[in-house]
Write an enzyme that holds these catalytic residues in place. Structure first.
Site, PDB file in Angstrom:
ATOM      1  CG  HIS A 294     -10.525 -10.482   5.957  1.00  0.00           C
ATOM      2  ND1 HIS A 294      -9.260 -10.463   5.418  1.00  0.00           N
ATOM      3  CD2 HIS A 294     -10.418 -11.119   7.135  1.00  0.00           C
ATOM      4  CE1 HIS A 294      -8.421 -11.053   6.240  1.00  0.00           C
ATOM      5  NE2 HIS A 294      -9.100 -11.469   7.300  1.00  0.00           N
ATOM      6  CD  GLU A 370      -8.937 -14.640  13.414  1.00  0.00           C
ATOM      7  OE1 GLU A 370      -9.573 -15.368  14.202  1.00  0.00           O
ATOM      8  OE2 GLU A 370      -8.612 -14.990  12.273  1.00  0.00           O
TER       9      GLU A 370
END
Length: 491
Positions: A294, A370
């Protein structure tokens, strides 16, 4: 908790006759061979040799980690059913061996699975090496073993199955070496390609890991854990862990029909469709995962731990610009067929920018989330060193260690990513899929594909909005095609 796979076999040339066994211990998360055992045991039956192989394999697993769970896989229906408690043990030679096997590890740590003989070749070759050594009046030596290379294969299957989960380098590389060995060996002796000789197997222990001091440089810049982890703020930490469990379990139960292969798959910007060793034409197009980290959040330039247990920040202005630039690059390339994203805000926002350019939908995939950094969320590496020095040292030294406050260990992350990978490879065979995710998941995809040790996570640079790519072939081989490409971010 670590998980091992023990594959064991035994054989007798005469039943009873000259007999030997072979066992191999495999890391369930990575597919890496951790230990091999083999021995010539004199005159015995097949069943005795098989039980002796089981005992040796369980002992090797215990030496590596006595707390690990173990999945035993054997092609002996008798041994599997008897050790599982479904068949009674009547033969007097079997009873003491079964009892010995049962004493090696607690019963709750061990499960048994029958597999066909063609999937138990590594252990079978070790057993044959041991019997060959016995015929020469010798004992098997690990330094002389070529079982992992398949030099003793007596049949040549048209399309060999991988020895490990799809994408694991240990399985794919073994298949490649086996094919090269078969094609190039001389009638008198098999020769492996240069640089592929197997060295004696050394079990991985904490003493062989890189010392913590050598890792600080990698961790301090936010790369060790991923300076951009995230999670949907509408979920509690318990919800997220439950979702991870569902994602891992789905790898066992879900392998839906593969979509039509469509056009030839390509990677991301700068990726070419060739693969090392040369891809056999009958393997078809690989499942190609284009791995996009990202864009930046306000925490990224500050190099703070930002995982799935934190504040779930959105992209910054810089991050949104990065997302638009990478979206434009993918639009020019025109190879992405599906888009999946972690459930966190920054990944969904980055994926949305790409999807808008390509006219595709974004599917949220919980398995791409994550790592949870527990009480370290929002802190810099220096702040963690100051507040939780002992926990940080343990985390740097052991992939099983969790961050302070019950975060997710790197070992647990690897297990989750491996399960997600296997499920997505089955679902998107022959397709090119963009996975918008985070530092630790991307590094883990690459580490597993390379068969690299856990400490390699501290040796990779992964910038915000960077692109990496891994291709997964039908024979179980994986090819890392790209790592940390940021060329699309240049003016």
């Amino acid at each position: 908790m670590r998980e091992f796979i023990v594959e064991a076999d035994g054989g007798s040339r005469g039943n009873p006759g000259p007999a030997g066994y072979g066992s191999v211990v495999i890391d369930a998360a990575t597919g890496e061979t951790l230990a091999e055992r083999a021995e010539y045991i004199g005159v015995a039956t097949n069943n005795v040799a098989e039980y002796r192989g089981l005992v040796a394999g369980l002992r090797a697993a215990r030496e590596l980690d006595p707390s690990a769970t173990v999945r035993v896989r054997m092609d002996s229906k008798l041994v599997v059913e008897q050790m599982s408690g479904r068949w009674k043990i009547k033969h007097p030679d079997m009873k003491p061996l079964a009892a010995e096997a049962a004493r090696v590890l607690p019963a709750a740590q061990v499960t048994y699975e029958w597999i066909p003989r063609e999937r138990n070749k590594h252990a079978d070759r070790l057993a044959n090496e041991a019997m060959d050594a016995g015929k020469r009046g010798e004992q098997w030596e690990a330094s002389a073993s070529r079982a992992g290379l398949g030099a003793r294969v007596r049949e040549t299957p048209a399309a060999p199955e991988p020895a490990g989960p799809p994408g694991d380098a240990a399985a794919g590389a073994a298949k490649a070496r086996e094919a090269l060995t078969r094609s190039h060996r001389a009638p008198a002796a098999a020769q492996a390609p240069s640089g592929t000789e197997d060295a004696p197997v050394t079990p991985v222990t904490p003493a062989t890991r890189v010392a913590p001091a050598t890792r600080v440089a990698g961790a301090a810049d936010g790369q060790a854990a991923g300076s951009g982890g995230d999670e949907d703020t509408t979920k509690t930490r318990a919800d997220r862990r439950a979702a991870r469990g569902v994602a891992a379990q789905a790898a066992v139960t879900e392998a839906g029909p593969a979509p039509d292969a469509g056009r030839a798959a390509e990677g991301g910007p700068g990726v070419t469709p060739s693969v090392g060793w040369g891809a056999a034409p009958d393997l078809g197009a690989p499942a190609t995962f284009v791995l996009l980290r990202h864009g930046e959040t306000p925490l990224t330039p500050q190099k703070r731990f930002s995982g799935s247990g934190g504040t779930d920040p959105s992209l910054s202005d810089v991050g949104r610009e990065q997302a638009e630039r990478v979206a434009a690059a993918f639009a020019r390339r025109g190879t992405i067929q599906h888009i999946l994203a972690s459930p966190l805000a920054r990944t969904r926002e980055t994926a949305g920018a790409v999807a808008a350019r390509l006219g595709l939908e974004v599917t949220v995939e919980d398995g791409l989330i994550e790592t949870d950094f527990g009480a370290w969320e929002g802190l810099t590496f220096g702040e963690v060193r100051e507040r939780h020095p002992e926990d940080l040292n343990a985390w740097l030294a052991d992939p099983e260690a969790e961050p302070t406050g019950g975060g997710e260990s790197f070992a647990a992350t690897a297990t989750r990513i491996a399960a997600t990978r296997d499920r997505l490879v089955a679902r998107y065979a022959g397709r090119t899929v963009l996975l918008v995710t985070h530092v630790t998941p991307i590094k883990t995809f690459v580490r597993l594909a390379l068969g690299a040790p856990p400490e390699s996570l501290f040796r990779m640079e992964l910038s915000a909005a960077s692109v990496s790519a891994v291709a997964y072939y039908a024979d179980g081989n994986a090819s890392v095609r790209l790592l940390n490409d940021t060329s699309h971010l240049r003016p």
